[in-house]
Every structure is written in structure tokens, then in C-alpha cells.
Design a protein around this motif. Structure first.
Motif, PDB file in Angstrom:
ATOM      1  N   ALA A 173      30.157  34.766 -15.477  1.00 16.22           N
ATOM      2  CA  ALA A 173      30.979  35.517 -16.433  1.00 16.22           C
ATOM      3  C   ALA A 173      31.224  34.697 -17.698  1.00 16.22           C
ATOM      4  O   ALA A 173      31.048  35.185 -18.825  1.00 16.22           O
ATOM      5  CB  ALA A 173      32.305  35.901 -15.788  1.00 16.22           C
ATOM      6  N   LEU A 174      31.614  33.433 -17.529  1.00 17.95           N
ATOM      7  CA  LEU A 174      31.877  32.560 -18.676  1.00 17.95           C
ATOM      8  C   LEU A 174      30.593  32.325 -19.493  1.00 17.95           C
ATOM      9  O   LEU A 174      30.639  32.234 -20.721  1.00 17.95           O
ATOM     10  CB  LEU A 174      32.457  31.228 -18.202  1.00 17.95           C
ATOM     11  N   SER A 175      29.457  32.269 -18.816  1.00 14.32           N
ATOM     12  CA  SER A 175      28.173  32.089 -19.512  1.00 14.32           C
ATOM     13  C   SER A 175      27.817  33.328 -20.323  1.00 14.32           C
ATOM     14  O   SER A 175      27.337  33.225 -21.462  1.00 14.32           O
ATOM     15  CB  SER A 175      27.063  31.788 -18.503  1.00 14.32           C
ATOM     16  N   LEU A 176      28.041  34.505 -19.747  1.00 13.15           N
ATOM     17  CA  LEU A 176      27.789  35.744 -20.486  1.00 13.15           C
ATOM     18  C   LEU A 176      28.688  35.828 -21.718  1.00 13.15           C
ATOM     19  O   LEU A 176      28.264  36.291 -22.786  1.00 13.15           O
ATOM     20  CB  LEU A 176      28.014  36.958 -19.576  1.00 13.15           C
ATOM     21  N   GLN A 177      29.935  35.367 -21.575  1.00 13.91           N
ATOM     22  CA  GLN A 177      30.853  35.362 -22.715  1.00 13.91           C
ATOM     23  C   GLN A 177      30.391  34.383 -23.799  1.00 13.91           C
ATOM     24  O   GLN A 177      30.719  34.541 -24.976  1.00 13.91           O
ATOM     25  CB  GLN A 177      32.265  34.996 -22.242  1.00 13.91           C
ATOM     26  N   SER A 178      29.620  33.391 -23.394  1.00 16.34           N
ATOM     27  CA  SER A 178      29.098  32.411 -24.342  1.00 16.34           C
ATOM     28  C   SER A 178      27.751  32.826 -24.916  1.00 16.34           C
ATOM     29  O   SER A 178      27.212  32.161 -25.798  1.00 16.34           O
ATOM     30  CB  SER A 178      28.958  31.040 -23.656  1.00 16.34           C
ATOM     31  N   GLY A 179      27.176  33.927 -24.392  1.00 19.69           N
ATOM     32  CA  GLY A 179      25.986  34.485 -25.019  1.00 19.69           C
ATOM     33  C   GLY A 179      24.714  34.491 -24.215  1.00 19.69           C
ATOM     34  O   GLY A 179      23.660  34.841 -24.744  1.00 19.69           O
ATOM     35  N   THR A 180      24.762  34.123 -22.919  1.00 20.49           N
ATOM     36  CA  THR A 180      23.505  34.119 -22.161  1.00 20.49           C
ATOM     37  C   THR A 180      23.740  34.477 -20.690  1.00 20.49           C
ATOM     38  O   THR A 180      24.812  34.206 -20.146  1.00 20.49           O
ATOM     39  CB  THR A 180      22.828  32.739 -22.223  1.00 20.49           C
ATOM     40  N   ASN A 181      22.737  35.115 -20.096  1.00 21.85           N
ATOM     41  CA  ASN A 181      22.758  35.299 -18.647  1.00 21.85           C
ATOM     42  C   ASN A 181      22.033  34.112 -18.009  1.00 21.85           C
ATOM     43  O   ASN A 181      21.349  33.339 -18.694  1.00 21.85           O
ATOM     44  CB  ASN A 181      22.104  36.617 -18.234  1.00 21.85           C
ATOM     45  N   ILE A 182      22.165  33.959 -16.706  1.00 20.45           N
ATOM     46  CA  ILE A 182      21.645  32.771 -16.036  1.00 20.45           C
ATOM     47  C   ILE A 182      20.432  33.061 -15.165  1.00 20.45           C
ATOM     48  O   ILE A 182      19.970  32.187 -14.443  1.00 20.45           O
ATOM     49  CB  ILE A 182      22.751  32.095 -15.184  1.00 20.45           C
ATOM     50  N   VAL A 183      19.883  34.291 -15.250  1.00 18.06           N
ATOM     51  CA  VAL A 183      18.788  34.670 -14.353  1.00 18.06           C
ATOM     52  C   VAL A 183      17.869  35.659 -15.049  1.00 18.06           C
ATOM     53  O   VAL A 183      18.299  36.435 -15.911  1.00 18.06           O
ATOM     54  CB  VAL A 183      19.355  35.275 -13.047  1.00 18.06           C
ATOM     55  N   SER A 184      16.585  35.623 -14.680  1.00 15.84           N
ATOM     56  CA  SER A 184      15.619  36.593 -15.198  1.00 15.84           C
ATOM     57  C   SER A 184      15.772  37.918 -14.462  1.00 15.84           C
ATOM     58  O   SER A 184      16.414  37.997 -13.415  1.00 15.84           O
ATOM     59  CB  SER A 184      14.193  36.064 -15.020  1.00 15.84           C
ATOM     60  N   ASN A 185      15.149  38.958 -15.011  1.00 15.11           N
ATOM     61  CA  ASN A 185      15.274  40.293 -14.416  1.00 15.11           C
ATOM     62  C   ASN A 185      14.400  40.501 -13.188  1.00 15.11           C
ATOM     63  O   ASN A 185      14.543  41.506 -12.495  1.00 15.11           O
ATOM     64  CB  ASN A 185      14.932  41.365 -15.464  1.00 15.11           C
ATOM     65  N   ASP A 186      13.501  39.550 -12.906  1.00 18.74           N
ATOM     66  CA  ASP A 186      12.610  39.728 -11.756  1.00 18.74           C
ATOM     67  C   ASP A 186      12.903  38.761 -10.613  1.00 18.74           C
ATOM     68  O   ASP A 186      12.138  38.677  -9.649  1.00 18.74           O
ATOM     69  CB  ASP A 186      11.150  39.592 -12.187  1.00 18.74           C
ATOM     70  N   GLY A 187      13.995  38.019 -10.721  1.00 17.70           N
ATOM     71  CA  GLY A 187      14.406  37.148  -9.625  1.00 17.70           C
ATOM     72  C   GLY A 187      13.581  35.897  -9.432  1.00 17.70           C
ATOM     73  O   GLY A 187      13.704  35.231  -8.406  1.00 17.70           O
ATOM     74  N   THR A 188      12.757  35.528 -10.429  1.00 17.25           N
ATOM     75  CA  THR A 188      11.869  34.371 -10.253  1.00 17.25           C
ATOM     76  C   THR A 188      12.289  33.149 -11.065  1.00 17.25           C
ATOM     77  O   THR A 188      11.745  32.073 -10.865  1.00 17.25           O
ATOM     78  CB  THR A 188      10.421  34.726 -10.655  1.00 17.25           C
ATOM     79  N   GLU A 189      13.254  33.326 -11.982  1.00 19.91           N
ATOM     80  CA  GLU A 189      13.664  32.206 -12.834  1.00 19.91           C
ATOM     81  C   GLU A 189      15.178  32.187 -12.995  1.00 19.91           C
ATOM     82  O   GLU A 189      15.822  33.244 -13.011  1.00 19.91           O
ATOM     83  CB  GLU A 189      13.046  32.328 -14.233  1.00 19.91           C
ATOM     84  N   VAL A 190      15.733  30.982 -13.139  1.00 17.77           N
ATOM     85  CA  VAL A 190      17.149  30.822 -13.474  1.00 17.77           C
ATOM     86  C   VAL A 190      17.263  29.950 -14.715  1.00 17.77           C
ATOM     87  O   VAL A 190      16.341  29.180 -15.043  1.00 17.77           O
ATOM     88  CB  VAL A 190      17.955  30.205 -12.307  1.00 17.77           C
ATOM     89  N   TYR A 191      18.396  30.063 -15.393  1.00 15.60           N
ATOM     90  CA  TYR A 191      18.618  29.341 -16.648  1.00 15.60           C
ATOM     91  C   TYR A 191      19.951  28.588 -16.577  1.00 15.60           C
ATOM     92  O   TYR A 191      20.835  28.760 -17.405  1.00 15.60           O
ATOM     93  CB  TYR A 191      18.605  30.322 -17.828  1.00 15.60           C
ATOM     94  N   PHE A 192      20.075  27.765 -15.550  1.00 11.09           N
ATOM     95  CA  PHE A 192      21.347  27.100 -15.288  1.00 11.09           C
ATOM     96  C   PHE A 192      21.696  26.014 -16.310  1.00 11.09           C
ATOM     97  O   PHE A 192      22.863  25.684 -16.475  1.00 11.09           O
ATOM     98  CB  PHE A 192      21.331  26.468 -13.886  1.00 11.09           C
ATOM     99  N   ASN A 193      20.688  25.445 -16.959  1.00 15.26           N
ATOM    100  CA  ASN A 193      20.966  24.298 -17.826  1.00 15.26           C
ATOM    101  C   ASN A 193      20.915  24.644 -19.320  1.00 15.26           C
ATOM    102  O   ASN A 193      20.779  23.763 -20.164  1.00 15.26           O
ATOM    103  CB  ASN A 193      20.013  23.142 -17.526  1.00 15.26           C
TER     104      ASN A 193
END
Length: 452
Positions: A232-252
Motif C-alpha cells: 500500500a505504501l509503495s503504491l502511494q509512492s508511485g509503484t506496484n511491486i509485482v508484474s501482471n503475470d506473476g513472474t517478476e517482483v520489484y521489491f528494490n
């Protein structure tokens, strides 16, 4: 006389042959008459109560307060009253995690349930097990279009639909209007952004004579679903943490690092929230008892707060950083693949029953979960409820800013490692940057075989 008798017999045989020919012409092959005759036969079976009985096993979890098991039992009983040949046997299976474990065990043992409520985020794990019945051809596109798109995003892989939204939620902020007044804050104005949130929380944190905190300004849970709060806090900062196909994450990503630093600072630096671990189930109890003036939590607890809080409270969007944002959450209805067709048909009928507008409206009122369909909010039932209790409209309105929840292949492993690293940062064992870099590396290792 003998000739006369033979003549009579010949005429009877001729008439019989003509009758058979006419009958065969009218009912031959897969003709409409044949189908109608079969349909009438089925109707007669239904009317006479002789339709073959079907029993469905229905696994479900409880993740929020309130008598959910009682509501589920009533839905099953009401469905049976409308469909006497189908009996739904609800099986309370514990938490979402417990329910998933039991479903996996049952599927692997060749004894899967007929349908279940599981987290929408379990989609890719269940697909990898080849456990699910695809629902795209089972319902019309108009039926799927009736659900909020943000809820549908966690039902799909590509264009294929594999589940139906049921007890769905977003994260909202609850605040105690009485404590706002005591702190000289406007009780009708919730903090709109992170700076205001920090400022309000500081004013609402109260210490006793010994310097110990007797009332916290804010609580954000940090067990079970800490990834959800950080998302939620990441979305408020402007980004989601996962791709739409479940194969990638964007944690960093930088936005996620900013979000986790803010989360950590609220407790460790700003001292407006308890440090360390805050149990998921304890936070609503703290809010209801007045131990915290504000909390982030699922809208699924709205009805419990409404019934148990002895003070006037408000519900608002989560405060924005660059923008508003919340991931969706909660559970979907899944039908399992390795069951007989008659049980699949009965399960689909039960899903249709559960997702009728009036029933969705009542479920939302009873539980606090967001009504999953637009039609539910057009019912007089929910219109009247929202008019008398405007807090119930907040989660629905926040859907404009909602995004799909973290969901990947090997979702249990990815979520656990992410939760563990977030918790280590909240406990001060590692820095937010270290927690997120470690999470990214571990998740990449798990997901590399699923990449394009």
C-alpha cells in the motif's frame, strides 16, 4: 370368418407401423422434440423431488472478526432451500494459510474439495498444481464485467478467468473521532498525506506521568500481511511491486525503499507507533479499546468495529504520498478440476447464488467486506445502509486507486521471505535497503524458471 380375422390383424399391424414411423420422424436424432422431451423429463424429476442429490464440500477461512461461520452456514442453508437436490457442506478450515494447506493436501491426496474460498493471490500456485477448473467458458463476459476490475485482476492469467471475487477488501484507515477532538484535531478531517499522518499521530500519542505511552497515535500491523501494508505504501509512492503475470517482483525499486523507510520510522524514529511486531489480530482490538487513535486495516473488519466500538469513528482513504493507493485483498471462489461434472455444475450454481446483487449487498453489510459488484451498490439494501453509515462507502470509492495484490508463482515462498525481511527491518535487525535487496535476490532466484 378366418379370412375376416386375418384382415383385422393385418390392418392393426399397418396402423402400428404408421404410428411408429410418425414417432420416429418426430423424435429422430437430436431433434428439438427429443431435447424438449428430455427437458420436460428433467423438470418432472425436479418437481417430483427425484433429481439425483449432490453434496458439495466448501472450504472457507475466517480472517476477520465477527460471526463469519454463522453467515456461511446460513448461505448454505438458504441455497439448499432454493435447490433441494444440492447440499453444501461448509468446512471451516482456519486462517487463509491453514485453508490453503488443507486444500493442497486434499488435492495431492486425490480428494480435493468441490470449491473453496482462498486468497486471490494463490492463483499461480493452484495453476501450477493443475488443480483448478477454468471458469472463462462457464460464465458470460457480462457476468465477469459486473465485478470491479481491480478485483478481477487477481482472478486472471492472461485472458483466462480461474476464480470469482467473493470476500474482497482493500486497506483503509480507521480513526477515533473522540480522540481527535481531545487532541484538538478536526474529527471530520482525516490525514490526507504522509506528512499529516505523522503530524496527527504525534499529537495523538499520549504518555502517562512516568513517560510510558498510554495511547498510540497509529498502529499498522506487521505480522501475517506486512507485505500488504508495504505494498500500500509503495503504491502511494508511485509503484506496484509485482508484474501482471506473476513472474517478476520489484521489491528494490526506490519507491519501495522510500515506503519501507517511512514504515520503519513511524515506530523507531518518530515514536508514534509501537516498535517491532504488531500482531494482525491485536491491532483492531487496540483500536476498539482506545489504545490507538488510528489504524491501517482491512475493510473486512468494518462491521466488527461498528458493532464493538463505544465511540464515534471515521473511515478514510489511506493517506497519500505521491498519490492515493491500496492493494486489493481477500478471497475468491475457486472450483476444482478433478471432481465429477455434476458437482462442478452444482458448484457453479452456488457461485451464481452467492454473487447475486442482494446477496453481495447483505454479505458486505454483515462482514464489512467491499461489495464485489457494481450492481450490489444499486440495491435498495446497500443504498440505505450506506446512507445511514457512510463509512461503508469509503472502501468502494477507494477502488478507483486500487491495484492488484502481490501474487506470483511459488507465492507462499515469495511472500514469506518478503514478510520475514520486512519484519527484520521493523525490528531494527537490518536496514530497509538491505531488507529489500535481500528480498529481491531471493525472489529472483525462486522466480527465474518462470521468466520469459
Amino acid at each position: 370368418m378366418k379370412k375376416f380375422s386375418l384382415l383385422i390383424v393385418a390392418m392393426m399391424l399397418l396402423l402400428s407401423a404408421c404410428g411408429n414411423a410418425s414417432s420416429n420422424k418426430g423424435n429422430g436424432g437430436n431433434s428439438v422434440a427429443s431435447v424438449e422431451q428430455g427437458t420436460e423429463g428433467n423438470k418432472e424429476q425436479q418437481t417430483s423431488g427425484k433429481e439425483k442429490p449432490v453434496e458439495l464440500s466448501f472450504y472457507f477461512p475466517v480472517a476477520v472478526g465477527g460471526p463469519i461461520t454463522g453467515f456461511i452456514d446460513k448461505l448454505a442453508a438458504d441455497f439448499h432451500q432454493e435447490n433441494p437436490s444440492i447440499t453444501v457442506k461448509p468446512v471451516y478450515a482456519g486462517s487463509y494459510q491453514d485453508t490453503m494447506t488443507k486444500v493442497v493436501t486434499a488435492v495431492q491426496g486425490g480428494n480435493s474439495p468441490d470449491l473453496a474460498v482462498l486468497l486471490s493471490t494463490e492463483l499461480y500456485s493452484l495453476l501450477e498444481m493443475n488443480a483448478l477448473e477454468e471458469l472463462t467458458p462457464r460464465f458470460s463476459q457480462d457476468y465477469f464485467n459486473g465485478f470491479y476490475e481491480a478485483f478481477m485482476s487477481n482472478t486472471k492469467s492472461g485472458d483466462q478467468v480461474w476464480s470469482v471475487p467473493f470476500q474482497r477488501s482493500t486497506i483503509v484507515m480507521y480513526y477515533n473521532k473522540d480522540l481527535f477532538k481531545a487532541a484538538n484535531l478536526d474529527p471530520e478531517k482525516a490525514p490526507a498525506n504522509w506528512d499529516e499522518l505523522r503530524d496527527y499521530a504525534e499529537k495523538l500519542t499520549v504518555k502517562d506521568g512516568s513517560g510510558a505511552v498510554s495511547q498510540w497515535g497509529l498502529e499498522i500491523p506487521s505480522t501475517g500481511y506486512q507485505y500488504w501494508m508495504l505494498q500500500a505504501l509503495s503504491l502511494q509512492s508511485g509503484t506496484n511491486i509485482v508484474s501482471n503475470d506473476g513472474t517478476e517482483v520489484y521489491f528494490n525499486k526506490p519507491e519501495v525503499k522510500e515506503a519501507l523507510q517511512f514504515y520503519v520510522d513511524l515506530g523507531r524514529k518518530d515514536k508514534v507507533m509501537p516498535e517491532g511486531v504488531l500482531e494482525w489480530a491485536t491491532v483492531p482490538s487496540d483500536f476498539i479499546s482506545g489504545k490507538t487513535a488510528m489504524m491501517f486495516h482491512t475493510t473486512g473488519n468494518l462491521s466488527k468495529v461498528k458493532s464493538d466500538a463505544k465511540f464515534d469513528f471515521g473511515v478514510s482513504y489511506l493517506p497519500a504520498n505521491k498519490n492515493y493507493g491500496s492493494p486489493t485483498g481477500g478471497g475468491n471462489l475457486y472450483v476444482f478440476k478433478d471432481i465429477p461434472e455434476e458437482r462442478k455444475a452444482a458448484a457453479l450454481k452456488f457461485i451464481e447464488f452467492l454473487t447475486e446483487p442482494e446477496r453481495v449487498a447483505q454479505w458486505s453489510i454483515d462482514t464489512g467486506y467491499v461489495g464485489t459488484t457494481k450492481a450490489a451498490y444499486d440495491t435498495e439494501l446497500l443504498k440505505n445502509y450506506v446512507a445511514g453509515f457512510p463509512q461503508a462507502a469509503v472502501a468502494r470509492d477507494q477502488m478507483e486507486y486500487a491495484s492488484s495484490e502481490l501474487s506470483t508463482y511459488q507465492n507462499g515462498q515469495v511472500t514469506k521471505l518478503f514478510n520475514d525481511n520486512i519484519q527484520s527491518a521493523l525490528l531494527g535487525e537490518i536496514s530497509p535497503d538491505e531488507a529489500l535487496e535481500k528480498s529481491q535476490q531471493q525472489a529472483d532466484e525462486i522466480l527465474k524458471k518462470y521468466g520469459k
